[in-house]
Design a protein around this motif. Structure first.
Motif, PDB file in Angstrom:
ATOM      1  N   THR A  38       0.932  -1.068   0.084  1.00 41.36           N
ATOM      2  CA  THR A  38      -0.208  -0.217  -0.031  1.00 41.36           C
ATOM      3  C   THR A  38       0.414   1.199   0.088  1.00 41.36           C
ATOM      4  OG1 THR A  38      -0.411  -0.005   2.403  1.00 41.36           O
ATOM      5  CG2 THR A  38      -1.814  -1.473   1.150  1.00 41.36           C
ATOM      6  N   ALA A  39       2.280   0.834   0.645  1.00 41.01           N
ATOM      7  CA  ALA A  39       3.092   1.748   0.550  1.00 41.01           C
ATOM      8  C   ALA A  39       3.898   2.598  -0.367  1.00 41.01           C
ATOM      9  CB  ALA A  39       3.783   2.261   2.040  1.00 41.01           C
ATOM     10  N   GLN A  40       4.752   1.337  -0.989  1.00 41.10           N
ATOM     11  CA  GLN A  40       5.059   0.898  -1.664  1.00 41.10           C
ATOM     12  C   GLN A  40       5.981   1.774  -3.209  1.00 41.10           C
ATOM     13  OE1 GLN A  40       5.585  -3.883  -2.726  1.00 41.10           O
ATOM     14  NE2 GLN A  40       6.331  -2.457  -4.793  1.00 41.10           N
ATOM     15  N   ASP A  41       6.824   2.080  -4.285  1.00 43.04           N
ATOM     16  CA  ASP A  41       7.215   2.728  -4.706  1.00 43.04           C
ATOM     17  C   ASP A  41       6.759   1.789  -5.981  1.00 43.04           C
ATOM     18  OD1 ASP A  41       8.364   4.914  -4.051  1.00 43.04           O
ATOM     19  OD2 ASP A  41      10.417   4.577  -3.867  1.00 43.04           O
ATOM     20  N   TYR A  42       5.993   1.908  -7.318  1.00 45.78           N
ATOM     21  CA  TYR A  42       6.227   1.008  -8.475  1.00 45.78           C
ATOM     22  C   TYR A  42       7.164   1.342  -9.535  1.00 45.78           C
ATOM     23  CZ  TYR A  42       2.315  -1.033  -5.647  1.00 45.78           C
ATOM     24  OH  TYR A  42       2.520  -1.773  -4.513  1.00 45.78           O
ATOM     25  N   LYS A  43       7.099   0.384 -10.359  1.00 47.76           N
ATOM     26  CA  LYS A  43       7.691   0.782 -11.670  1.00 47.76           C
ATOM     27  C   LYS A  43       6.741   1.639 -12.510  1.00 47.76           C
ATOM     28  CE  LYS A  43      11.177  -2.789 -11.338  1.00 47.76           C
ATOM     29  NZ  LYS A  43      12.259  -3.749 -11.985  1.00 47.76           N
ATOM     30  N   PRO A  44       7.149   2.153 -13.458  1.00 50.97           N
ATOM     31  CA  PRO A  44       5.705   2.683 -14.377  1.00 50.97           C
ATOM     32  C   PRO A  44       5.060   1.437 -14.763  1.00 50.97           C
ATOM     33  CG  PRO A  44       8.250   3.545 -14.831  1.00 50.97           C
ATOM     34  CD  PRO A  44       8.531   3.074 -13.997  1.00 50.97           C
ATOM     35  N   ASP A  45       6.168   0.940 -15.689  1.00 47.06           N
ATOM     36  CA  ASP A  45       5.025  -0.119 -16.666  1.00 47.06           C
ATOM     37  C   ASP A  45       3.452  -1.092 -15.542  1.00 47.06           C
ATOM     38  OD1 ASP A  45       6.152  -1.720 -13.775  1.00 47.06           O
ATOM     39  OD2 ASP A  45       7.174  -2.993 -15.788  1.00 47.06           O
ATOM     40  N   LYS A  46       4.178  -0.762 -14.275  1.00 47.54           N
ATOM     41  CA  LYS A  46       2.742  -0.989 -13.012  1.00 47.54           C
ATOM     42  C   LYS A  46       2.138  -0.283 -12.935  1.00 47.54           C
ATOM     43  CE  LYS A  46       2.278  -4.638 -10.563  1.00 47.54           C
ATOM     44  NZ  LYS A  46       2.030  -5.511 -11.322  1.00 47.54           N
ATOM     45  N   TYR A  47       1.912   0.791 -13.551  1.00 53.34           N
ATOM     46  CA  TYR A  47       1.141   2.383 -13.797  1.00 53.34           C
ATOM     47  C   TYR A  47      -0.611   1.787 -13.683  1.00 53.34           C
ATOM     48  CZ  TYR A  47      -1.383   6.648 -13.875  1.00 53.34           C
ATOM     49  OH  TYR A  47      -2.212   8.257 -14.091  1.00 53.34           O
ATOM     50  N   PRO A  48      -1.177   2.358 -13.192  1.00 48.21           N
ATOM     51  CA  PRO A  48      -2.048   3.244 -12.304  1.00 48.21           C
ATOM     52  C   PRO A  48      -1.678   2.866 -11.247  1.00 48.21           C
ATOM     53  CG  PRO A  48      -3.982   2.726 -12.723  1.00 48.21           C
ATOM     54  CD  PRO A  48      -2.903   1.479 -13.736  1.00 48.21           C
ATOM     55  N   GLN A  49      -0.983   1.130 -10.521  1.00 49.85           N
ATOM     56  CA  GLN A  49      -0.550   1.576  -9.222  1.00 49.85           C
ATOM     57  C   GLN A  49      -0.138   1.946  -8.650  1.00 49.85           C
ATOM     58  OE1 GLN A  49       0.062  -3.200  -8.419  1.00 49.85           O
ATOM     59  NE2 GLN A  49      -0.256  -2.921  -5.929  1.00 49.85           N
ATOM     60  N   SER A  50      -0.201   2.777  -7.687  1.00 55.13           N
ATOM     61  CA  SER A  50       0.546   3.647  -6.650  1.00 55.13           C
ATOM     62  C   SER A  50       0.692   3.752  -4.968  1.00 55.13           C
ATOM     63  CB  SER A  50       0.098   5.000  -7.174  1.00 55.13           C
ATOM     64  OG  SER A  50       0.221   5.210  -8.321  1.00 55.13           O
ATOM     65  N   GLY A  51       2.216   3.766  -4.942  1.00 50.58           N
ATOM     66  CA  GLY A  51       2.284   3.501  -3.247  1.00 50.58           C
ATOM     67  C   GLY A  51       1.905   5.066  -2.288  1.00 50.58           C
ATOM     68  N   TRP A  52       1.236   4.896  -1.570  1.00 51.16           N
ATOM     69  CA  TRP A  52       0.835   6.561  -0.265  1.00 51.16           C
ATOM     70  C   TRP A  52       3.148   6.987  -0.325  1.00 51.16           C
ATOM     71  CZ3 TRP A  52       3.567   6.167   4.171  1.00 51.16           C
ATOM     72  CH2 TRP A  52       3.382   5.377   4.936  1.00 51.16           C
ATOM     73  N   GLY A  53       3.589   6.134   0.280  1.00 56.82           N
ATOM     74  CA  GLY A  53       4.988   6.451   0.503  1.00 56.82           C
ATOM     75  C   GLY A  53       5.788   7.074  -0.919  1.00 56.82           C
ATOM     76  N   ILE A  65      14.649  13.780   1.911  1.00 55.01           N
ATOM     77  CA  ILE A  65      14.711  12.719   1.649  1.00 55.01           C
ATOM     78  C   ILE A  65      14.281  11.456   1.985  1.00 55.01           C
ATOM     79  CG2 ILE A  65      16.096  10.353   0.526  1.00 55.01           C
ATOM     80  CD1 ILE A  65      18.751  12.478   0.460  1.00 55.01           C
ATOM     81  N   VAL A  66      12.797  10.806   1.177  1.00 52.05           N
ATOM     82  CA  VAL A  66      11.750   9.544   1.417  1.00 52.05           C
ATOM     83  C   VAL A  66      11.954   8.277   1.546  1.00 52.05           C
ATOM     84  CG1 VAL A  66       9.672   8.444   1.473  1.00 52.05           C
ATOM     85  CG2 VAL A  66       9.754  11.311   1.377  1.00 52.05           C
ATOM     86  N   GLU A  67      13.160   7.531   1.844  1.00 52.30           N
ATOM     87  CA  GLU A  67      13.740   5.909   1.935  1.00 52.30           C
ATOM     88  C   GLU A  67      12.556   5.617   1.796  1.00 52.30           C
ATOM     89  OE1 GLU A  67      16.646   4.849   1.525  1.00 52.30           O
ATOM     90  OE2 GLU A  67      17.502   6.347   1.501  1.00 52.30           O
ATOM     91  N   ASN A  68      11.967   5.161   1.043  1.00 48.88           N
ATOM     92  CA  ASN A  68      10.860   4.229   0.712  1.00 48.88           C
ATOM     93  C   ASN A  68      11.136   2.469   0.361  1.00 48.88           C
ATOM     94  OD1 ASN A  68       8.459   2.803   1.094  1.00 48.88           O
ATOM     95  ND2 ASN A  68       7.604   4.271  -0.682  1.00 48.88           N
TER      96      ASN A  68
END
Length: 267
Positions: A38-53, A65-68
């Motif tokens: 729910t918070a993680q970073d995603y690569k562009p090929d997973k868009y629109p899935q996004s994390g709040w982090g 800096i946000v070290e996610n």
């Protein structure tokens, strides 16, 4: 002349010895995030899935800096087993802040590598807090963000026993807590059962969702707009805590309340 030269050299050395060193600029504080999908970073090929982090970066001052370190499918248990908490322990330093949000996967009894009974969950949260404290950093607990689940027009509590456990740990340890479960439930209740779908992963075919060419119906994970809204909730709560990082959270965050997606994590 020789004695004069020696005396001059000695005087110069003494002057250097008493000259105060040039103060180094303080290192900007960082925000570490230990969490799940729910918070993680995603690569562009997973868009629109996004994390709040990911989107939380749009809420803080330049240079913060946000070290996610959030990663999908992890519970407090599996995050530690895989050495991810050890990695944070190596990198975190005094002045940093560690945001800790788990519960979704801890509650998954179908996957023993993830499942964490409540007593163990509480003990694990204390270990996360201990890592921050040992480094001179500050820990902040977050109750698990809500799923999109309604009954009678009102959102149901997604992981109530884990939320309650996090609150107990916060009280026992004196750790600040953001009740993200309650805050996100209140938010989707205001949006409503139907309109809230656009903030989660609900897409028919590839239109607007290149990462899901066959479509997707997911009430756990966020779309770009959903991740932005949750990040805004976290940022608001973080700014209200009596912690040094609060001074670095923006008051106005138009990037997190925009009406239309940007097509990625741009601020």
């Amino acid at each position: 002349m020789r004695n004069f030269g020696l005396r001059t050299a000695a005087a110069l050395l003494a002057a250097v010895a008493v000259t105060p060193s040039i103060a180094q600029a303080p290192t900007p504080p960082r925000i570490f995030i230990a969490s799940d999908s729910t918070a993680q970073d995603y690569k562009p090929d997973k868009y629109p899935q996004s994390g709040w982090g990911t989107m939380l970066r749009c809420a803080v001052d330049p240079g913060i800096i946000v070290e996610n370190r959030a990663i999908g499918g992890r519970s407090t248990k599996s995050f530690m087993v895989e050495g991810r908490l050890d990695g944070i322990a190596r990198d975190i330093r005094a002045g940093d802040t560690l945001l800790i949000q788990f519960g979704h996967n801890d509650a998954n009894t179908a996957k023993p590598e993830r499942y964490t009974p409540i007593p163990d969950y509480e003990a694990n949260l204390k270990r996360f807090i201990g890592v921050a404290t040992a480094a001179g950093a500050r820990a902040v607990l977050l109750t698990p963000v809500t799923r999109r689940a309604f009954a009678g027009g009102h959102p149901t509590r997604s992981f109530p026993t884990y939320s309650d456990a996090a609150k107990r740990v916060a009280a026992e340890t004196g750790t600040p807590i953001i009740d993200l479960a309650a805050l996100s439930e209140r938010w989707i209740e205001g949006v409503g059962p139907e309109d809230s779908a656009r903030y989660y992963l609900h897409y028919k075919g590839a239109a607007g969702a290149p990462g899901y060419p066959n479509g997707v119906d997911d009430d756990t994970h966020f779309s770009e707009l959903g991740a932005r809204r949750i990040a805004d909730i976290v940022a608001t709560s973080l700014s209200e805590l009596k912690l040094p990082i609060a001074a670095h959270v923006h008051g106005g965050r138009p990037a997190l309340t925009r009406a239309d997606p940007a097509g990625g994590p741009a601020c």
